[in-house]
Scaffold this active site. Structure first.
Site, PDB file in Angstrom:
ATOM      1  CD  GLN A   1       3.349  15.056 -23.221  1.00 43.78           C
ATOM      2  OE1 GLN A   1       2.006  15.298 -23.333  1.00 43.78           O
ATOM      3  NE2 GLN A   1       4.173  15.355 -22.820  1.00 43.78           N
TER       4      GLN A   1
ATOM      5  NE  ARG B   1       2.576  12.425 -26.290  1.00 44.13           N
ATOM      6  CZ  ARG B   1       1.596  12.419 -26.037  1.00 44.13           C
ATOM      7  NH1 ARG B   1       1.075  14.314 -26.966  1.00 44.13           N
ATOM      8  NH2 ARG B   1       0.424  11.706 -26.349  1.00 44.13           N
TER       9      ARG B   1
ATOM     10  CG  HIS C   1      -0.883  12.153 -21.192  1.00 42.11           C
ATOM     11  ND1 HIS C   1      -1.801  11.522 -22.516  1.00 42.11           N
ATOM     12  CD2 HIS C   1      -1.249  13.438 -21.751  1.00 42.11           C
ATOM     13  CE1 HIS C   1      -1.476  12.083 -23.449  1.00 42.11           C
ATOM     14  NE2 HIS C   1      -0.967  13.282 -23.685  1.00 42.11           N
TER      15      HIS C   1
ATOM     16  CB  CYS D   1       1.785  18.107 -21.227  1.00 39.04           C
ATOM     17  SG  CYS D   1       0.497  18.821 -20.644  1.00 39.04           S
TER      18      CYS D   1
ATOM     19  CG  ASP E   1      -1.039  19.895 -17.697  1.00 36.27           C
ATOM     20  OD1 ASP E   1      -1.514  20.413 -18.897  1.00 36.27           O
ATOM     21  OD2 ASP E   1      -1.967  18.963 -17.529  1.00 36.27           O
TER      22      ASP E   1
ATOM     23  NE  ARG F   1      -6.085  12.997 -25.730  1.00 34.26           N
ATOM     24  CZ  ARG F   1      -5.401  13.919 -25.577  1.00 34.26           C
ATOM     25  NH1 ARG F   1      -5.277  15.075 -26.922  1.00 34.26           N
ATOM     26  NH2 ARG F   1      -3.782  14.167 -25.437  1.00 34.26           N
TER      27      ARG F   1
HETATM   28  N1   CP Z   1       0.084  16.735 -24.875  1.00 32.91           N
HETATM   29  C1   CP Z   1      -1.000  16.492 -25.599  1.00 32.91           C
HETATM   30  O1   CP Z   1      -1.498  15.181 -24.716  1.00 32.91           O
HETATM   31  O2   CP Z   1      -1.780  17.696 -26.518  1.00 32.91           O
HETATM   32  P1   CP Z   1      -2.606  17.205 -27.000  1.00 32.91           P
HETATM   33  O3   CP Z   1      -4.168  17.021 -26.204  1.00 32.91           O
HETATM   34  O4   CP Z   1      -2.478  18.432 -28.666  1.00 32.91           O
HETATM   35  O5   CP Z   1      -3.004  15.695 -27.822  1.00 32.91           O
HETATM   36  N1  NVA Z   2      -4.156  18.193 -17.970  1.00 29.58           N
HETATM   37  C1  NVA Z   2      -4.870  18.525 -19.771  1.00 29.58           C
HETATM   38  C2  NVA Z   2      -3.116  17.530 -20.935  1.00 29.58           C
HETATM   39  C3  NVA Z   2      -3.986  18.000 -22.365  1.00 29.58           C
HETATM   40  C4  NVA Z   2      -3.021  17.619 -22.656  1.00 29.58           C
HETATM   41  C5  NVA Z   2      -6.271  17.956 -19.938  1.00 29.58           C
HETATM   42  O1  NVA Z   2      -6.091  17.127 -20.173  1.00 29.58           O
HETATM   43  O2  NVA Z   2      -6.881  18.536 -20.674  1.00 29.58           O
END
Ligand code: CP
Ligand code: NVA
Length: 298
Positions: free
Chosen positions: A125, A281, A122, A253, A213, A95
């Site tokens: 997701q 997930r 993502h 999400c 989101d 990430r």
């Molecule tokens: N939806 C998602 O990616 O959640 P986290 O940021 O908690 O991993």
């Molecule tokens: N768009 C959000 C998604 C989190 C899972 C972010 O990038 O923070």
């Protein structure tokens, strides 16, 4: 060497195969005696825990690594980090703030790389999202998905995955926060078109799925106040949900900010499937890893 940085790294046929593997009850132990590195430059609840459990279910050992510990291009180069990790692990999942880091990792071609969220997408997701919808509707071909809010990483990957499976994709959000022409061209290359609306109600009208989101993603915290103002007409509330089809479900999400992008009544109400979605997930991670570490490399 195949990696999974965005949904269009898969063909439609492969995407369907991954979904079948997500639904398979006894996955082959493709990680038996092996490990997977999970590197996080940003916080996580769902992604970290679902990936750790998926790796475990596949017979492997997940190792969580904080981004600052390896220090991309600070302690050593991205290429040197992934070259080292590939000596210990069957795959590296990360990430990151900057999607280019994932592209550089994949270019090393020593092990498959998985995107666990970047500024661009993502896809893990999105796999869980389409899995949730396949479980809900059986087939999502022809279903209408309305995304309300920020046209960011989550929407980009979701539009690709759901669109590749034949869903009609609608978007409503402030004009400044929509997909770029480059994003739209990339979607068009896999046969996906996004219909944009100025008003949430028009996008949601008759839709089968309503998705939102957060308005301010991780790393955008300095824009919090301007974003709250820009998005204030885009809260998914009960009256908007009433414009959707009677069979409509609500997805998010997560993490969610109740009272901002969605009201408590909607996210905690009967149309919400967010807990199925977050559990999915794990099933999606298991299906993707099974495919990527076996058929995906053949
Ligand atoms: N939806 C998602 O990616 O959640 P986290 O940021 O908690 O991993
Ligand atoms: N768009 C959000 C998604 C989190 C899972 C972010 O990038 O923070």
């Amino acid at each position: 060497m195949r990696s999974f940085l965005e949904v269009d790294d898969l063909t439609v046929e492969e995407l369907n195969r991954v979904i079948d593997l997500c639904l398979a009850p006894n996955p082959p132990k493709v990680l038996q005696g092996e490990g997977a590195a999970l590197v996080f430059e940003k916080p996580s609840n769902r992604t970290r825990n679902s990936m750790e459990m998926a790796v475990h279910q596949l017979g492997g050992h997940p190792v969580y690594i904080r981004g600052e510990e390896v220090g991309f291009d600070k302690r050593e180069s991205v290429e040197d980090i992934v070259s080292t990790l590939s000596g210990y692990y069957k795959c590296v999942a990360a990430r990151v703030f900057d999607h280019k880091i994932l592209e550089r990792m994949a270019k090393v071609e020593l092990c498959p790389i998985v995107n666990l969220l970047s500024d661009e997408g993502h896809p893990m997701q999105a796999l869980a999202d389409v899995l949730t919808l396949v479980k809900e509707f059986g087939d999502i071909n022809g279903k209408i998905l309305a995304f309300v809010g920020d046209g960011n990483n989550v929407f980009r990957s979701l539009a690709m995955a759901a669109g590749m499976l034949g869903a009609e994709i609608r978007f409503a959000g402030p004009s400044y926060y929509r997909l770029s022409d480059i994003d739209k061209d990339r979607l068009a290359a896999v046969g996906v078109e996004v219909n944009e609306f100025d008003f949430a109600q028009d996008a949601i009208d008759g839709s089968n799925v309503v998705y939102t989101d957060v308005w301010t993603s991780m790393g955008q915290e300095s824009e919090l106040e301007e974003r709250k103002k820009a998005f204030e007409a885009f809260t998914v509330d009960m009256s908007l949900m009433e414009a959707a089809s009677p069979d409509a479900v609500f997805l998010h999400c997560l993490p969610a900010h109740r009272g901002e992008e969605v009201t408590e009544e909607v996210i905690d109400g009967p149309k919400s499937r967010v807990w199925d979605q977050s559990e999915n997930r794990m099933h999606a991670s298991r299906g993707l890893l099974t495919w990527l570490l076996s058929e995906g490399q053949q």
